[in-house]
Design a protein around this motif. Sequence first.
Motif, PDB file in Angstrom:
ATOM      1  N   THR A   1      92.902  86.463  -4.363  1.00  0.00           N
ATOM      2  CA  THR A   1      93.541  85.502  -4.026  1.00  0.00           C
ATOM      3  C   THR A   1      93.999  86.289  -2.625  1.00  0.00           C
ATOM      4  O   THR A   1      94.451  85.039  -1.114  1.00  0.00           O
ATOM      5  CB  THR A   1      94.765  85.590  -4.909  1.00  0.00           C
ATOM      6  N   LEU A   2      94.233  87.267  -2.633  1.00  0.00           N
ATOM      7  CA  LEU A   2      94.641  87.653  -1.116  1.00  0.00           C
ATOM      8  C   LEU A   2      93.324  88.190   0.247  1.00  0.00           C
ATOM      9  O   LEU A   2      93.835  87.435   0.725  1.00  0.00           O
ATOM     10  CB  LEU A   2      94.607  89.325  -1.642  1.00  0.00           C
ATOM     11  N   ALA A   3      91.913  87.823  -0.778  1.00  0.00           N
ATOM     12  CA  ALA A   3      90.846  87.790   0.646  1.00  0.00           C
ATOM     13  C   ALA A   3      91.266  86.401   0.589  1.00  0.00           C
ATOM     14  O   ALA A   3      90.835  86.276   2.070  1.00  0.00           O
ATOM     15  CB  ALA A   3      89.934  88.064  -0.087  1.00  0.00           C
ATOM     16  N   ALA A   4      91.434  85.043   0.172  1.00  0.00           N
ATOM     17  CA  ALA A   4      91.146  83.814   0.090  1.00  0.00           C
ATOM     18  C   ALA A   4      92.320  83.490   1.233  1.00  0.00           C
ATOM     19  O   ALA A   4      91.849  82.947   2.104  1.00  0.00           O
ATOM     20  CB  ALA A   4      91.481  83.047  -1.184  1.00  0.00           C
ATOM     21  N   GLU A   5      93.502  84.247   0.956  1.00  0.00           N
ATOM     22  CA  GLU A   5      94.500  83.931   2.025  1.00  0.00           C
ATOM     23  C   GLU A   5      94.470  84.439   3.188  1.00  0.00           C
ATOM     24  O   GLU A   5      94.897  83.832   4.134  1.00  0.00           O
ATOM     25  CB  GLU A   5      95.271  84.695   1.161  1.00  0.00           C
ATOM     26  N   SER A   6      93.709  85.503   3.323  1.00  0.00           N
ATOM     27  CA  SER A   6      93.937  86.392   4.559  1.00  0.00           C
ATOM     28  C   SER A   6      92.007  85.883   5.944  1.00  0.00           C
ATOM     29  O   SER A   6      92.275  86.392   6.525  1.00  0.00           O
ATOM     30  CB  SER A   6      93.678  87.617   4.118  1.00  0.00           C
ATOM     31  N   GLY A   7      91.639  84.839   5.664  1.00  0.00           N
ATOM     32  CA  GLY A   7      90.956  84.319   5.938  1.00  0.00           C
ATOM     33  C   GLY A   7      91.245  83.462   7.276  1.00  0.00           C
ATOM     34  O   GLY A   7      92.615  83.126   7.271  1.00  0.00           O
ATOM     35  N   GLN A   8      91.117  83.373   8.358  1.00  0.00           N
ATOM     36  CA  GLN A   8      90.785  82.524  10.062  1.00  0.00           C
ATOM     37  C   GLN A   8      90.371  81.730  10.111  1.00  0.00           C
ATOM     38  O   GLN A   8      88.640  82.333  10.597  1.00  0.00           O
ATOM     39  CB  GLN A   8      91.570  84.250  10.771  1.00  0.00           C
ATOM     40  N   LEU A   9      90.856  80.750  10.893  1.00  0.00           N
ATOM     41  CA  LEU A   9      90.632  79.930  11.403  1.00  0.00           C
ATOM     42  C   LEU A   9      88.861  78.708  11.055  1.00  0.00           C
ATOM     43  O   LEU A   9      89.041  79.365   9.403  1.00  0.00           O
ATOM     44  CB  LEU A   9      90.248  79.750  13.058  1.00  0.00           C
ATOM     45  N   GLN A  10      87.744  79.854  12.055  1.00  0.00           N
ATOM     46  CA  GLN A  10      86.706  78.714  11.065  1.00  0.00           C
ATOM     47  C   GLN A  10      85.609  80.067  10.498  1.00  0.00           C
ATOM     48  O   GLN A  10      85.454  78.852   9.266  1.00  0.00           O
ATOM     49  CB  GLN A  10      85.964  78.795  12.216  1.00  0.00           C
ATOM     50  N   LEU A  11      86.295  80.575   9.617  1.00  0.00           N
ATOM     51  CA  LEU A  11      85.676  81.583   8.661  1.00  0.00           C
ATOM     52  C   LEU A  11      86.716  82.052   8.066  1.00  0.00           C
ATOM     53  O   LEU A  11      87.307  82.746   8.390  1.00  0.00           O
ATOM     54  CB  LEU A  11      84.563  81.826   9.567  1.00  0.00           C
ATOM     55  N   ASN A  12      86.123  82.883   6.520  1.00  0.00           N
ATOM     56  CA  ASN A  12      86.650  83.759   5.612  1.00  0.00           C
ATOM     57  C   ASN A  12      85.564  84.788   5.899  1.00  0.00           C
ATOM     58  O   ASN A  12      84.133  85.137   5.054  1.00  0.00           O
ATOM     59  CB  ASN A  12      86.830  83.755   4.275  1.00  0.00           C
ATOM     60  N   ALA A  13      86.276  85.984   6.112  1.00  0.00           N
ATOM     61  CA  ALA A  13      85.590  87.602   6.728  1.00  0.00           C
ATOM     62  C   ALA A  13      85.283  87.877   4.569  1.00  0.00           C
ATOM     63  O   ALA A  13      84.307  89.122   4.828  1.00  0.00           O
ATOM     64  CB  ALA A  13      86.137  88.497   7.700  1.00  0.00           C
TER      65      ALA A  13
ATOM     66  N   VAL B   1      82.475  71.885   8.166  1.00  0.00           N
ATOM     67  CA  VAL B   1      83.333  72.845   9.068  1.00  0.00           C
ATOM     68  C   VAL B   1      84.652  73.229   7.947  1.00  0.00           C
ATOM     69  O   VAL B   1      84.723  74.618   8.045  1.00  0.00           O
ATOM     70  CB  VAL B   1      84.057  71.976  10.207  1.00  0.00           C
ATOM     71  N   GLU B   2      85.044  72.385   7.890  1.00  0.00           N
ATOM     72  CA  GLU B   2      86.127  72.874   5.943  1.00  0.00           C
ATOM     73  C   GLU B   2      85.743  73.989   4.930  1.00  0.00           C
ATOM     74  O   GLU B   2      86.114  74.409   4.457  1.00  0.00           O
ATOM     75  CB  GLU B   2      86.751  71.358   5.423  1.00  0.00           C
ATOM     76  N   ALA B   3      84.425  73.211   4.324  1.00  0.00           N
ATOM     77  CA  ALA B   3      82.977  73.687   3.348  1.00  0.00           C
ATOM     78  C   ALA B   3      83.119  75.250   3.576  1.00  0.00           C
ATOM     79  O   ALA B   3      83.075  76.018   3.205  1.00  0.00           O
ATOM     80  CB  ALA B   3      82.149  72.989   3.339  1.00  0.00           C
ATOM     81  N   THR B   4      83.070  75.608   5.344  1.00  0.00           N
ATOM     82  CA  THR B   4      82.590  76.954   5.994  1.00  0.00           C
ATOM     83  C   THR B   4      83.599  78.234   6.186  1.00  0.00           C
ATOM     84  O   THR B   4      83.746  78.791   5.495  1.00  0.00           O
ATOM     85  CB  THR B   4      81.729  76.497   6.855  1.00  0.00           C
ATOM     86  N   SER B   5      85.008  77.407   6.094  1.00  0.00           N
ATOM     87  CA  SER B   5      86.413  78.246   6.305  1.00  0.00           C
ATOM     88  C   SER B   5      87.461  78.293   5.030  1.00  0.00           C
ATOM     89  O   SER B   5      87.693  79.305   4.769  1.00  0.00           O
ATOM     90  CB  SER B   5      86.922  77.078   7.443  1.00  0.00           C
ATOM     91  N   ASP B   6      86.566  76.774   3.995  1.00  0.00           N
ATOM     92  CA  ASP B   6      87.591  77.169   2.819  1.00  0.00           C
ATOM     93  C   ASP B   6      86.975  77.764   1.680  1.00  0.00           C
ATOM     94  O   ASP B   6      85.851  77.219   1.486  1.00  0.00           O
ATOM     95  CB  ASP B   6      87.974  75.793   2.222  1.00  0.00           C
ATOM     96  N   VAL B   7      87.478  78.911   0.725  1.00  0.00           N
ATOM     97  CA  VAL B   7      86.971  79.351  -0.082  1.00  0.00           C
ATOM     98  C   VAL B   7      87.819  79.065  -1.339  1.00  0.00           C
ATOM     99  O   VAL B   7      87.954  79.469  -2.650  1.00  0.00           O
ATOM    100  CB  VAL B   7      87.514  80.882  -0.008  1.00  0.00           C
ATOM    101  N   GLY B   8      88.292  77.873  -1.233  1.00  0.00           N
ATOM    102  CA  GLY B   8      89.021  77.592  -2.762  1.00  0.00           C
ATOM    103  C   GLY B   8      88.598  77.260  -3.578  1.00  0.00           C
ATOM    104  O   GLY B   8      89.436  77.782  -4.657  1.00  0.00           O
TER     105      GLY B   8
ATOM    106  N   GLY C   1      81.936  91.683   8.031  1.00  0.00           N
ATOM    107  CA  GLY C   1      81.223  91.363   8.474  1.00  0.00           C
ATOM    108  C   GLY C   1      80.551  89.626   7.845  1.00  0.00           C
ATOM    109  O   GLY C   1      80.115  89.039   8.430  1.00  0.00           O
ATOM    110  N   ALA C   2      80.993  89.345   6.638  1.00  0.00           N
ATOM    111  CA  ALA C   2      81.351  88.744   6.927  1.00  0.00           C
ATOM    112  C   ALA C   2      80.641  88.338   5.676  1.00  0.00           C
ATOM    113  O   ALA C   2      79.985  86.484   5.262  1.00  0.00           O
ATOM    114  CB  ALA C   2      81.256  87.204   6.985  1.00  0.00           C
ATOM    115  N   GLY C   3      79.603  89.165   5.017  1.00  0.00           N
ATOM    116  CA  GLY C   3      78.773  89.467   4.248  1.00  0.00           C
ATOM    117  C   GLY C   3      76.850  89.511   5.404  1.00  0.00           C
ATOM    118  O   GLY C   3      76.013  88.804   4.814  1.00  0.00           O
TER     119      GLY C   3
END
Length: 484
Positions: free
Chosen positions: A357-369, A274-281, A106-108
């Motif tokens: 790394t894997l968790a960041a890569e696995s994010g999709q569209l507007q959110l990283n779960a 929008v970018e800041a919500t989806s990006d976990v760089g 549930g992304a937290g």
Amino acid sequence: MPLISASHAGSRIEHDLIGNYAIPSYAYYGVHTARAAENFQLSGSVLSSQPVFIAALAAVKQAAAIANKATGQLSAEKADAIILACDEIRSGKLHDQFIVDMIQGGAGTSTNMNANEVVANRALEHLGYKRGQYEFLHPLQDVNMGQSTNDVFPTALKLALDNHILSLLESLAHLRRALQRKAEEFANVIKMGRTQLQDAVPMTLGQEFLAYAVTLGEDEARLREGRLLLHELNLGGTAIGTELNAHPEYRAHAIDALRSATGIDSLVSAANLVEATSDVGVFVQLSGILKRVAVKLSKTCNDLRLLSSGPRSGFNEINLPARQAGSSIMPGKVNPVIPEAVNQVAFEVIGNDVTVTLAAESGQLQLNAFEPIIARALFANLQQLGAASRMLADKCIDGITANKEFLEQRVTESIGLVTALSPRIGYENATRIAQEALITGQGVTELVLSSGLLTQQELAIVLSEMLTGAGRQFQEGQSAEATL
């Protein structure tokens, strides 16, 4: 967590979209937290194990209440009760009510719900009501007003990470200073340097330890740079960064309130929510820095174990302080347990970097779960690296001694010494001396003197120049450290 019957005297009934749930009457958490605690029993590590994170969540909820009060969206009475409850949580109260596993789907969302419910029920008490009387102050309508898990969770995570980075920086500086003290102590202890485990050229033990200190200082600088990247927040973006259901002025008020609450003046709102919500760089970058720290610490510990190997049949250049018996079968054996433990921390940090790394890569569209596992991995890395650095400094580095006479003997016997002498005796003579030393087993200095290539005084001058150069490098290293 098992269901409790509605008639149970020690419970209250709460409901959600799934149905009714009996909550222990003593609990400040509610139905959403209870279901999450029942669903996620994975790591054995719950939110209460991370008090810094809980305090950061409370700071976000408090900032939101201040912002909603300022914009007129929340009554002063409700806002003040929420603010007071958050103050209590930030001071360490009610942390035992944060019972959700760190690893959760549930992304937290379960973390955010846990915070909403604890804050709401404590605020209800401040208003004179009982826990669970949400008609007077609601966890979602009031405490979570103008928010979403998707901006609350990463904002709290960044604040908590910032706090942990400051702690790690203190621990690394503590270790660096211990290494610098040893560098100064060993500044005149000459030894042979090695490349690819083969004799190279003479150096001092002080130069060797100063290099460890300098490389840690470089990592401190990288950590400070990484910390600044955490100060860009998406708070106010709500679900996907479009600011849905948040007052137009909410974001500015909330960030201002967070600056005041945390003392971090450099907190800013992201340019593109929008970018800041989806990006976990930023978490990937921080994880990479922590991996770099771990790799360097582990390499240093590898060296310490090698340099202290023996005592009779190894390098035997330094002695690590004895901390415990090393064997159940070999009497008198002492192992380098402190460096070995640091090695193992480093291995875990490197593994956790793969997880991030894997968790960041696995994010999709507007959110990283998968930010919950990112949080758990980064918290573990920061806390364990800090503990390992202090342990290494206090239980190992401070007690290291040098086998000075043995090291000097190794230098005089080493073939590598000819490299330092070749500018004085010439390359051809140096090659001949090296070959003769290998064949006869005689020392380089002995052969140089017996061949008449240098006098005893000239040879002493060459060795003295090496030590002078080491001292100069130590002073340069001290100057560089002063800028950190």
